[in-house]
Design a protein around this motif. Structure first.
Motif, PDB file in Angstrom:
ATOM      1  N   SER A  89       0.932  -1.175   0.226  1.00 52.70           N
ATOM      2  CA  SER A  89      -0.180   0.109   0.013  1.00 52.70           C
ATOM      3  C   SER A  89       0.725   1.174   0.060  1.00 52.70           C
ATOM      4  CB  SER A  89      -0.821   0.058   1.185  1.00 52.70           C
ATOM      5  OG  SER A  89      -0.060   0.029   2.424  1.00 52.70           O
ATOM      6  N   THR A  90       0.340   2.184  -0.595  1.00 57.35           N
ATOM      7  CA  THR A  90       1.101   3.569  -0.568  1.00 57.35           C
ATOM      8  C   THR A  90       1.195   4.131   0.696  1.00 57.35           C
ATOM      9  OG1 THR A  90       0.387   3.723  -2.907  1.00 57.35           O
ATOM     10  CG2 THR A  90       1.382   5.823  -1.632  1.00 57.35           C
ATOM     11  N   VAL A  91       2.283   4.768   1.043  1.00 53.54           N
ATOM     12  CA  VAL A  91       2.359   5.604   2.419  1.00 53.54           C
ATOM     13  C   VAL A  91       2.465   7.035   2.161  1.00 53.54           C
ATOM     14  CG1 VAL A  91       3.750   5.972   4.543  1.00 53.54           C
ATOM     15  CG2 VAL A  91       3.648   3.533   3.381  1.00 53.54           C
ATOM     16  N   THR A  92       1.478   7.853   2.770  1.00 56.72           N
ATOM     17  CA  THR A  92       1.246   9.088   2.422  1.00 56.72           C
ATOM     18  C   THR A  92       2.485   9.770   3.195  1.00 56.72           C
ATOM     19  OG1 THR A  92      -1.078   8.890   2.382  1.00 56.72           O
ATOM     20  CG2 THR A  92      -0.186  11.122   3.016  1.00 56.72           C
ATOM     21  N   ALA A  93       3.004   9.522   4.461  1.00 55.97           N
ATOM     22  CA  ALA A  93       4.040  10.264   4.910  1.00 55.97           C
ATOM     23  C   ALA A  93       4.670   9.187   6.061  1.00 55.97           C
ATOM     24  CB  ALA A  93       3.403  11.508   5.490  1.00 55.97           C
ATOM     25  N   GLY A  94       5.987   9.426   6.452  1.00 54.62           N
ATOM     26  CA  GLY A  94       6.393   8.925   7.446  1.00 54.62           C
ATOM     27  C   GLY A  94       6.514   9.461   8.762  1.00 54.62           C
ATOM     28  N   LEU A  95       6.156   8.807   9.877  1.00 55.90           N
ATOM     29  CA  LEU A  95       5.993   9.389  11.094  1.00 55.90           C
ATOM     30  C   LEU A  95       7.248   9.262  11.946  1.00 55.90           C
ATOM     31  CD1 LEU A  95       2.290   8.168  11.899  1.00 55.90           C
ATOM     32  CD2 LEU A  95       3.034  10.172  10.640  1.00 55.90           C
ATOM     33  N   LYS A  96       7.563  10.237  12.624  1.00 52.56           N
ATOM     34  CA  LYS A  96       8.500  10.319  13.636  1.00 52.56           C
ATOM     35  C   LYS A  96       7.936  10.681  15.229  1.00 52.56           C
ATOM     36  CE  LYS A  96      12.366  11.688  10.683  1.00 52.56           C
ATOM     37  NZ  LYS A  96      13.161  12.679  10.307  1.00 52.56           N
ATOM     38  N   PRO A  97       8.364  10.430  16.415  1.00 50.83           N
ATOM     39  CA  PRO A  97       7.679  10.811  17.811  1.00 50.83           C
ATOM     40  C   PRO A  97       7.330  12.250  17.667  1.00 50.83           C
ATOM     41  CG  PRO A  97       9.604   9.048  17.748  1.00 50.83           C
ATOM     42  CD  PRO A  97       9.511   9.568  16.431  1.00 50.83           C
ATOM     43  N   GLY A  98       6.248  12.511  18.152  1.00 51.06           N
ATOM     44  CA  GLY A  98       5.946  13.916  18.598  1.00 51.06           C
ATOM     45  C   GLY A  98       4.308  13.969  18.244  1.00 51.06           C
ATOM     46  N   ALA A  99       3.828  15.390  18.215  1.00 51.70           N
ATOM     47  CA  ALA A  99       2.481  15.685  18.142  1.00 51.70           C
ATOM     48  C   ALA A  99       2.109  15.376  16.503  1.00 51.70           C
ATOM     49  CB  ALA A  99       2.241  17.030  17.967  1.00 51.70           C
ATOM     50  N   PHE A 100       0.880  14.767  16.227  1.00 55.18           N
ATOM     51  CA  PHE A 100       0.292  14.200  14.779  1.00 55.18           C
ATOM     52  C   PHE A 100      -0.853  14.949  15.070  1.00 55.18           C
ATOM     53  CE2 PHE A 100      -2.046  11.460  12.324  1.00 55.18           C
ATOM     54  CZ  PHE A 100      -1.390  11.625  11.141  1.00 55.18           C
ATOM     55  N   PRO A 101      -1.158  15.885  14.114  1.00 53.29           N
ATOM     56  CA  PRO A 101      -2.600  16.618  13.815  1.00 53.29           C
ATOM     57  C   PRO A 101      -3.400  15.673  13.445  1.00 53.29           C
ATOM     58  CG  PRO A 101      -0.918  17.427  12.260  1.00 53.29           C
ATOM     59  CD  PRO A 101      -0.160  16.506  13.061  1.00 53.29           C
ATOM     60  N   TRP A 102      -4.773  15.897  13.865  1.00 52.26           N
ATOM     61  CA  TRP A 102      -5.712  15.159  13.588  1.00 52.26           C
ATOM     62  C   TRP A 102      -5.801  15.015  11.917  1.00 52.26           C
ATOM     63  CZ3 TRP A 102      -8.790  11.457  15.763  1.00 52.26           C
ATOM     64  CH2 TRP A 102      -9.563  10.928  15.063  1.00 52.26           C
ATOM     65  N   PRO A 103      -5.878  13.976  11.186  1.00 55.46           N
ATOM     66  CA  PRO A 103      -6.040  14.013   9.836  1.00 55.46           C
ATOM     67  C   PRO A 103      -7.340  14.341   8.993  1.00 55.46           C
ATOM     68  CG  PRO A 103      -5.773  11.756  10.587  1.00 55.46           C
ATOM     69  CD  PRO A 103      -6.145  12.680  11.818  1.00 55.46           C
ATOM     70  N   GLY A 104      -8.589  14.265   9.701  1.00 55.61           N
ATOM     71  CA  GLY A 104      -9.825  14.339   9.100  1.00 55.61           C
ATOM     72  C   GLY A 104     -10.324  15.808   8.679  1.00 55.61           C
ATOM     73  N   ARG A 105     -11.196  16.065   8.475  1.00 53.17           N
ATOM     74  CA  ARG A 105     -12.032  17.297   8.300  1.00 53.17           C
ATOM     75  C   ARG A 105     -12.455  17.899   9.368  1.00 53.17           C
ATOM     76  NH1 ARG A 105     -16.128  15.373   3.385  1.00 53.17           N
ATOM     77  NH2 ARG A 105     -14.263  14.774   1.798  1.00 53.17           N
ATOM     78  N   ALA A 106     -12.647  17.355  10.650  1.00 58.41           N
ATOM     79  CA  ALA A 106     -13.017  17.802  11.855  1.00 58.41           C
ATOM     80  C   ALA A 106     -11.797  18.395  12.623  1.00 58.41           C
ATOM     81  CB  ALA A 106     -13.778  16.785  12.591  1.00 58.41           C
ATOM     82  N   ALA A 107     -12.118  19.260  13.581  1.00 52.77           N
ATOM     83  CA  ALA A 107     -11.136  20.018  14.343  1.00 52.77           C
ATOM     84  C   ALA A 107     -10.703  19.097  15.665  1.00 52.77           C
ATOM     85  CB  ALA A 107     -11.485  21.373  14.850  1.00 52.77           C
TER      86      ALA A 107
END
Length: 311
Positions: free
Chosen positions: A125-143
């Motif tokens: 499967s395609t990976v949109t982005a690689g992640l590193k430790p830390g904050a991760f903003p909510w990825p949906g449309r909602a806040a």
């Protein structure tokens, strides 16, 4: 079996789907972030069906690490929801090219049929982005709530945990007691990082911690389970050292340690999983100054150093 609630807070609802590999779900205003997806497409299809029944729209997948039993359902979910997939930065190419896992286990050469199976090589499967430790903003449309990614490397080189509010999805940083006993020789690639991850979880304040293999734990039960995991791995380190009374090769250690742990090598794949695990224990001992390598007659031997350093 349906998704089971873990803990609700002002941040979001947290759920998990009990299975051989627990599937996590963080839900905010009908948007769901799925944590790991199981072994194969059928697991992904089941997640989609249950999400639709619950009225959730899957807005992202986060893989804690990239073993086949954690990424196998990715493509089926992406097909139905068109959601992005995120994986640890160090391991992202293993999702895009899962055959890398087979190459990795056997030493970097082309894998043969017994190695190229669904238990080691997941659908790509395609990976949109690689992640590193830390904050991760909510990825949906909602806040939605900001998630926190925790460094839990050791089981794999880049494994992450995913935290929301008082809940931590811990991936394979440790195993439930029953699963640990079943495995006998738990798979880890870096014992030093593994121990650091256990300490990181121990120092955390999350009210609920969910391993991917085992039941959710509250703070009262967590410490005992972490201790059991640490004790078993360190006992295996000691067993490896004990077997080096005379210099020997890695394959000899596999043959001698497996019976001590009550395990039988049942397949080519399991042989390489055990071999990699035991190699990690040797690497740890080498880092501690306990063992060294030597080349004799075109063969690599492991042997004790002249003086063992106390830990």
């Amino acid at each position: 079996m349906n998704f089971v609630p873990l803990r609700n807070s002002a941040a979001a609802e947290t759920w998990y789907l009990p299975a051989r590999v627990n599937i996590g779900a963080i839900v905010y205003e009908g948007e769901a972030v799925i944590i790991d997806t199981g072994l194969e497409a059928q697991s992904g299809k089941r997640i989609c069906r249950l999400a639709k029944e619950a009225g959730w729209r899957i807005v992202a997948i986060i893989n804690t690490h990239t073993h086949a039993d954690h990424i196998g359902g990715n493509s089926a979910i992406v097909e139905q929801f068109g959601c992005p997939v995120y994986a640890p930065d160090l391991e992202r190419d293993f999702v895009k090219h899962p055959i890398f896992m087979a190459y990795f286990l056997i030493g970097g050469v082309a894998p043969w049929r017994e190695i190229n199976n669904k238990f080691l090589v997941a659908p790509a499967s395609t990976v949109t982005a690689g992640l590193k430790p830390g904050a991760f903003p909510w990825p949906g449309r909602a806040a939605g709530p900001e998630l926190t990614l925790i460094d839990l490397a050791g089981h794999t080189g880049g494994q992450i945990g995913v935290a929301c509010g008082d809940v931590l999805y811990a991936g394979d940083a440790f195993l439930g007691p029953d699963v640990l006993e079943l495995h006998g020789i738990p798979f880890n690639v870096d014992i030093e990082k593994y121990l650091a991850s256990l300490s990181r979880i121990r120092r955390s304040t999350y009210a609920t911690v969910l391993p991917c293999h085992g039941a959710p734990l509250d703070r009262d039960a967590l410490e005992e389970v972490l201790q059991v995991n640490e004790q078993q791995v360190m006992a295996l380190v000691d067993d490896v050292y004990a077997l080096l009374e005379e210099p020997c090769e890695l394959e000899t250690l596999v043959a001698e340690l497996c019976p001590r742990a009550g395990k039988e090598v049942a397949s080519v794949g399991s042989f390489f999983l055990y071999r990699s695990s035991i190699q990690a224990y040797l690497t740890f001992l080498h880092q501690q100054g306990q063992v060294e390598t030597a080349i004799r007659d075109n063969r690599l031997f492991w042997q004790r150093s002249e003086k063992r350093v106390s830990r």
